[in-house]
Design an enzyme around this catalytic site. Sequence first.
Site, short mmCIF file in Angstrom:
data_model
loop_
_atom_site.label_atom_id
_atom_site.label_comp_id
_atom_site.label_asym_id
_atom_site.label_seq_id
_atom_site.Cartn_x
_atom_site.Cartn_y
_atom_site.Cartn_z
N ASP A 99 50.19 35.57 35.67
CA ASP A 99 48.89 36.13 35.32
C ASP A 99 49.07 36.70 33.92
O ASP A 99 49.87 37.61 33.71
CB ASP A 99 48.57 37.26 36.32
CG ASP A 99 47.10 37.54 36.44
OD1 ASP A 99 46.41 37.52 35.39
OD2 ASP A 99 46.63 37.79 37.57
N ASP A 201 43.62 36.14 32.39
CA ASP A 201 42.71 37.20 32.79
C ASP A 201 41.48 37.23 31.86
O ASP A 201 41.61 37.08 30.64
CB ASP A 201 43.48 38.53 32.68
CG ASP A 201 42.75 39.70 33.31
OD1 ASP A 201 42.53 39.66 34.53
OD2 ASP A 201 42.41 40.65 32.59
N GLU A 264 40.15 32.85 34.24
CA GLU A 264 39.27 33.69 35.06
C GLU A 264 37.92 33.80 34.36
O GLU A 264 37.83 34.31 33.25
CB GLU A 264 39.86 35.09 35.25
CG GLU A 264 39.01 35.91 36.24
CD GLU A 264 39.14 37.42 36.09
OE1 GLU A 264 38.73 38.13 37.02
OE2 GLU A 264 39.60 37.90 35.05
N HIS A 325 41.87 39.48 44.38
CA HIS A 325 42.14 40.92 44.44
C HIS A 325 40.99 41.77 43.92
O HIS A 325 41.11 43.00 43.90
CB HIS A 325 43.42 41.23 43.66
CG HIS A 325 43.27 40.89 42.20
ND1 HIS A 325 43.09 39.60 41.75
CD2 HIS A 325 43.22 41.68 41.12
CE1 HIS A 325 42.95 39.62 40.44
NE2 HIS A 325 43.03 40.86 40.02
N ASP A 326 39.92 41.13 43.46
CA ASP A 326 38.76 41.88 42.95
C ASP A 326 37.54 41.77 43.86
O ASP A 326 36.50 42.35 43.55
CB ASP A 326 38.36 41.34 41.57
CG ASP A 326 39.45 41.50 40.53
OD1 ASP A 326 40.14 42.53 40.57
OD2 ASP A 326 39.60 40.60 39.68
C1 GLC Z 1 40.41 40.90 35.76
C2 GLC Z 1 41.35 41.22 36.88
C3 GLC Z 1 41.03 42.61 37.39
C4 GLC Z 1 41.27 43.57 36.26
C5 GLC Z 1 40.42 43.19 35.05
C6 GLC Z 1 40.86 43.93 33.83
O1 GLC Z 1 39.10 40.83 36.19
O2 GLC Z 1 41.26 40.25 37.89
O3 GLC Z 1 41.81 42.95 38.49
O4 GLC Z 1 40.94 44.87 36.67
O5 GLC Z 1 40.58 41.83 34.73
O6 GLC Z 1 42.09 43.46 33.40
#
Ligand code: GLC
Length: 531
Positions: A99, A201, A264, A325-326
């Site tokens: 990641d 990310d 993402e 995880h979000d």
């Molecule tokens: C992405 C991650 C999340 C994080 C955010 C800021 O959305 O998946 O968990 O809090 O980025 O890095």
Amino acid sequence: MSQMAWWQTGTVYQVYPRSFQDSDGDGVGDLRGITRRLDYLAWLGVDAVWISPFYPSPMADFGYDVADYCGVDPIFGTLDDFDELVRQAHQRNLKVILDFVPNHSSVAHPWFVESRASRENARRDWYIWREPASDGGPPNNWLSNFGGPAWTFDEPTGQYYYHAFLPDQPDLNWRNPAVRTAMYDALRFWLARGVDGFRIDVIWHLIKDDRLRDNPVNEAYEPHQAAINRFEQVYSCDRPEVLDVIAEMRSVLREYGERVLIGEIYLPIERLVTYYGPDLRGADLPFNFQLISTDWRADSVRALVEEYEAALPDGAWPNWVLGNHDQPRIAARIGPAQARIAAMLLLTLRGTPTLYYGDEIGLDAVAIAPHQARDPWGRNEPGHGRDPERTPMQWETAPNAGFTSGMPWLPITTDHKVRNVDALRDDAASILTLYRRLMSLRRDHAVLSSGSYRTITLSSSVSEEVFAYERVQADERLRIILNFGSRERQIELPGGRGWSILLSNQTGRTGVKGEGALTLDPDEGVVIADR
Ligand code: GLC
Ligand code: MG
């Protein structure tokens, strides 16, 4: 059929390292813990493991605030532990995906420490600094994704810095070529250690509007939504120049062979597909989160699949995601019976599936008491906390479900004595067995990974609750019929040929053969072959 890449035919499994397996009793999962569980992942039948961040970090956002892009936080272990993890994974034919968090660093990163030291510092322009507005307030109306303003005033130097997330996570300035070079070197650091790809990310955030224009008000905003939605994120992200950056990242990865770049991206389909890039030189897999936001109904999901399939550029490879995880756990969103339909959908649609750890044992949302809350977003904006989907993996009928010998950093489920890998692995009716059989079916029938997709039109009386499609390649055809409802359904199959059930999410149905109509149990999904 041309040769397919591993990331096209394979299945990705996301590990949130804090919560997978603790090896040293501190209540937090770690790299050695992951290594210990690689045999499980191989047994389950996944092809690649994506590990959420384990870099050195003050953990303000649990590792998504990186203080060193080329290291391992002591809480997770050492670089040697990491090298061992890669070695052991590769021995088991498992790919390793990291990641990478390039949009922002931690305030503790030496780059930011230098950047904020003075206006003249050579790294000042590595982050996004601006003069206050004429009234002394922030330079524009952009908000933080975690609640509150996106600009923090730095007294000593008299300017604001921009952070799309926490004030502890300043955004890097990707318009500065020196930032790009440094980040590409960090990618090479991990590629040289054998990493097979990256999940990048918030990739659609990397470039902001060059004039930092105000975002327009979102007329459709509803108060239950997080505050960020009060404005349309038109100028703060999804800018056209980001595609150049992604193409550059992609070519860095290609220096090392067939490595995968996953982005993402939370955007509507028509914007999402632009991230494949001109001439497909962008992300290999722009993450498709549409199943997370679409109503869980047969007709909505069918419409979504058709829209996505039609929007994909020529040659672009699809992908599907049920959770991460979000996002609230799939079992919590649609219930345990439909979670089994979701598993079948995820693993039989055309495109790379990504599984979220624990979904294969049907982990539910875990209730988090206020004193247990850890996620900074949830503390800023109550109701938006992500702790319920980040609780420890459940392995055994032992204290703390075998996750740790200490105190787990988040609580486990109340049903952990029955909901754990050991209790479910030999149970023919369990969701874990279903996941495993689906992945083995994918291996046995290439049509499921590389065949074409076509919706099967059903009579209007069933199509509202039943979604059916076929996958075809050369002379093989498999049909997938999913009952999104809790009623028994009679399905008239067009074509009239005989069928046999290769897999059902209900017990005692595999191997059943028939001719013409097929009766589905409530919440039943089947994969059928022609006979
Ligand atoms: C992405 C991650 C999340 C994080 C955010 C800021 O959305 O998946 O968990 O809090 O980025 O890095
Ligand atoms: Mg530990």
